[in-house]
Design an enzyme around this catalytic site. Structure first.
Site, short mmCIF file in Angstrom:
data_model
loop_
_atom_site.label_atom_id
_atom_site.label_comp_id
_atom_site.label_asym_id
_atom_site.label_seq_id
_atom_site.Cartn_x
_atom_site.Cartn_y
_atom_site.Cartn_z
N GLY A 8 -60.90 14.66 103.00
CA GLY A 8 -61.37 13.40 103.56
C GLY A 8 -62.69 12.86 103.05
N ARG A 56 -53.30 -0.39 96.88
CA ARG A 56 -54.31 -0.21 97.92
C ARG A 56 -54.92 -1.52 98.42
NH1 ARG A 56 -58.57 2.31 97.49
NH2 ARG A 56 -58.60 3.19 99.57
N PRO A 87 -59.51 18.66 99.56
CA PRO A 87 -59.85 17.31 99.13
C PRO A 87 -58.83 16.75 98.14
CG PRO A 87 -61.15 18.90 97.91
CD PRO A 87 -60.37 19.69 98.92
N ARG A 147 -58.85 12.64 97.26
CA ARG A 147 -59.52 11.46 96.69
C ARG A 147 -60.79 11.81 95.92
NH1 ARG A 147 -59.04 6.41 99.04
NH2 ARG A 147 -58.34 7.46 100.95
N CYS A 153 -44.79 -11.47 92.40
CA CYS A 153 -44.41 -12.66 93.16
C CYS A 153 -44.78 -12.49 94.61
CB CYS A 153 -42.93 -12.92 92.98
SG CYS A 153 -42.57 -13.38 91.30
C1 LIG Z 1 -54.38 13.12 102.68
C2 LIG Z 1 -54.70 14.48 103.15
C3 LIG Z 1 -55.71 15.20 102.53
C4 LIG Z 1 -56.59 14.64 101.45
O1 LIG Z 1 -57.35 13.58 101.91
P1 LIG Z 1 -58.46 12.92 100.93
O2 LIG Z 1 -59.06 11.86 101.75
O3 LIG Z 1 -57.71 12.39 99.76
O4 LIG Z 1 -59.41 14.00 100.56
C5 LIG Z 1 -55.92 16.50 102.94
N1 LIG Z 1 -55.16 17.05 103.93
C6 LIG Z 1 -54.18 16.37 104.55
C7 LIG Z 1 -53.38 17.04 105.60
C8 LIG Z 1 -53.93 15.07 104.18
O5 LIG Z 1 -52.96 14.40 104.81
#
Ligand SMILES: *Cc1c(COP(=O)(O)O)cnc(C)c1O
Length: 474
Positions: A284, A366, A327, A329, A397
């Site tokens: 996250g 996104r 992680p 992102r 479109c």
């Molecule tokens: C999406 C997700 C992540 C990764 O989240 P990021 O924001 O990309 O780091 C980790 N664990 C779970 C369970 C997720 O659904």
């Protein structure tokens, strides 16, 4: 100087980290462009020693350009920070839903990270890449955690056969696993239990509640019942607990609270006679998409979660669990840019100027899905001052197919190369064939070398799964 001088007259170079010493220390998730980005003598953007305009000539447009050094740096910073700040064992696993393909799996694995997969398809991709690297099934199994709130029987059997850890989301899955374990004669299926932590994050704020409206995980109020059930099932080898509170998070307090809450759960498990050795705190950590985004560094984030878990274990007199973070992102997001070719221009006097590119919501959903913001530079005009404000439109479109509103650009021409930054996460993995656009290629760049890692789709690829029943032809 004339008063008509445009208010914003920065140039694309402003997005570069000009101090090479600083680059070494910098956390990739705090940087807009990949760490190797420079401007060459032709005033063009280079990433990984490769000229973006040349890459587009060679590999076509649009093009995802992934910088190997930035991805590896992010992986290393996570590993090293855990080694520095956490006194127990730890594991970093890549949330491969951010972008799963053979090359990325192999890079991430070579940096010592494991994998979080959320479907049979991601599991298959990860296994194939690791097999190609010569890993044994046992080695592969140890590095994979399988997520999902509605895994199919087929997916669960796949996971059981490989032997990876299954992160159990709900009661049905617990009971299904016991049945499948008995059917397949599996002695002990490694599992983690996913719980809804009652900590919810929106990007810039978070709330703590007892109950939470989420489709994922067990309600913590059912913890006693879950622990009782699990401790009576010899087929299940419960190794620990998991929670994930959200994505693109800039605050550190929520993860600090999460560490404390999860250790309390470990204590509760102990009261049920369950000795749980693993604590998976989710992912996250946010990344910088625009100048005003100010996420903590990878190191700061790891320090926060490590200290929180260690402190709580001390309070509850528990041994330190193996601490896992997953992680997505912040590992792959900052390592990639998307290069487009500029095409048509529409000027609506006193209202807006649109500049269209040769991709859009199909290669980056996104903006239209989450109203996400991005920054852009013109790869072949890096030092030219930004003299106009334009809206970057895709070619789909859909009126909503806008990549960037009010982008500051130098004067551009059709054929110029527009580069959108920080597109490594949730771009290629969420790409579609909307309007029957073939999905773009992806290249991996490193010290002047560019290797294709995802081939561009062709019109034939678009027809590959189509079938034309004979009776429609007569
Ligand atoms: C999406 C997700 C992540 C990764 O989240 P990021 O924001 O990309 O780091 C980790 N664990 C779970 C369970 C997720 O659904």
């Amino acid at each position: 100087m004339l008063s008509t001088e445009p208010r914003t007259s920065h140039s694309g170079q402003d997005y570069l980290d000009t101090n090479p010493l600083e680059q070494v220390q910098r956390s990739p998730n705090q940087s807009l462009l990949p760490l190797t980005a420079t401007v060459n003598k032709q005033d063009r953007l280079e990433i990984g020693g490769c000229d973006l305009q040349t890459l587009v000539k060679q590999f076509g447009s649009p093009l995802y350009v992934l910088d190997e050094a930035t991805l590896r740096t992010a992986c290393r910073q996570y590993r090293e920070a855990f080694n520095t700040y956490y006194q127990g064992t730890s594991q970093v696993i890549y949330a491969s839903k951010a972008w799963s393909c053979l090359a990325i799996v192999s890079i991430v694995a070579s940096e010592g990270l494991g994998f979080d997969v959320v479907s049979g398809g991601e599991l298959h991709t990860t296994i194939k890449a690791l097999e190609a690297m010569g890993w044994s099934t046992e080695q592969i199994a140890q590095q994979i955690y399988f997520h999902g709130n509605n895994k199919s029987h087929q997916e669960l059997i796949f996971a059981i056969e490989i032997g990876c850890t299954i992160i159990v989301d709900n009661w049905l899955e617990l009971e299904t696993l016991v049945k499948l374990g008995n059917q397949t004669g599996t002695l002990s299926i490694p599992i983690l239990l996913r719980l809804t932590p009652g900590i919810e994050c929106h990007t810039h704020e978070y709330i703590r509640t007892g109950h939470l409206d989420s489709k994922f995980g067990f309600d913590p109020n059912q913890l006693d019942a879950v622990f009782t059930y699990v401790s009576q099932q010899p087929t299940l080898d419960c190794r620990g607990l998991h929670a994930h509170i959200g994505s693109q998070i800039f605050e550190r307090q929520p993860h600090q609270d999460l560490g404390l809450v999860m250790v309390e759960w470990l204590k509760k498990a102990q009261n049920h006679g369950l000795v749980l050795q693993e604590l998976n705190i989710g992912g996250g950590l946010g990344i910088r998409y625009v100048e005003s985004d100010d996420p903590p560094s990878i190191e700061q984030w790891v320090k926060t979660v490590s200290e929180s878990v260690m402190k709580a274990c001390e309070i509850h007199q528990l041994p330190l669990p193996k601490l896992i973070a997953e992680p997505g992102r912040s590992l792959v997001g900052p390592a990639c840019v998307t290069a487009y070719t500029i095409g048509s221009r529409k000027e609506i006097p006193q209202l807006r100027t649109y500049i269209a590119v040769d991709g859009g919501m199909s290669d980056n959903p996104r903006p239209i899905t989450y109203q996400s913001r991005y920054r852009t530079v013109v790869a072949n005009r890096m030092s030219e001052p930004c003299t106009e404000t334009v809206t970057i439109a895709g070619k789909h479109c859909e009126s909503g197919d806008i990549l960037i509103k009010d982008a500051q650009l130098p004067q551009t021409q059709p054929g110029d190369i527009l580069v959108v930054m920080a597109t490594g996460a949730y771009n290629h993995s969420m790409a579609s064939n909307y309007n029957r656009l073939p999905r773009p290629a992806a290249v991996l760049v490193q010290e002047g070398e560019a290797n294709l890692i995802v081939q561009r789709e062709t019109y034939e690829d678009l027809l590959r799964q189509d079938r034309l029943p004979q009776r429609l032809l007569s």
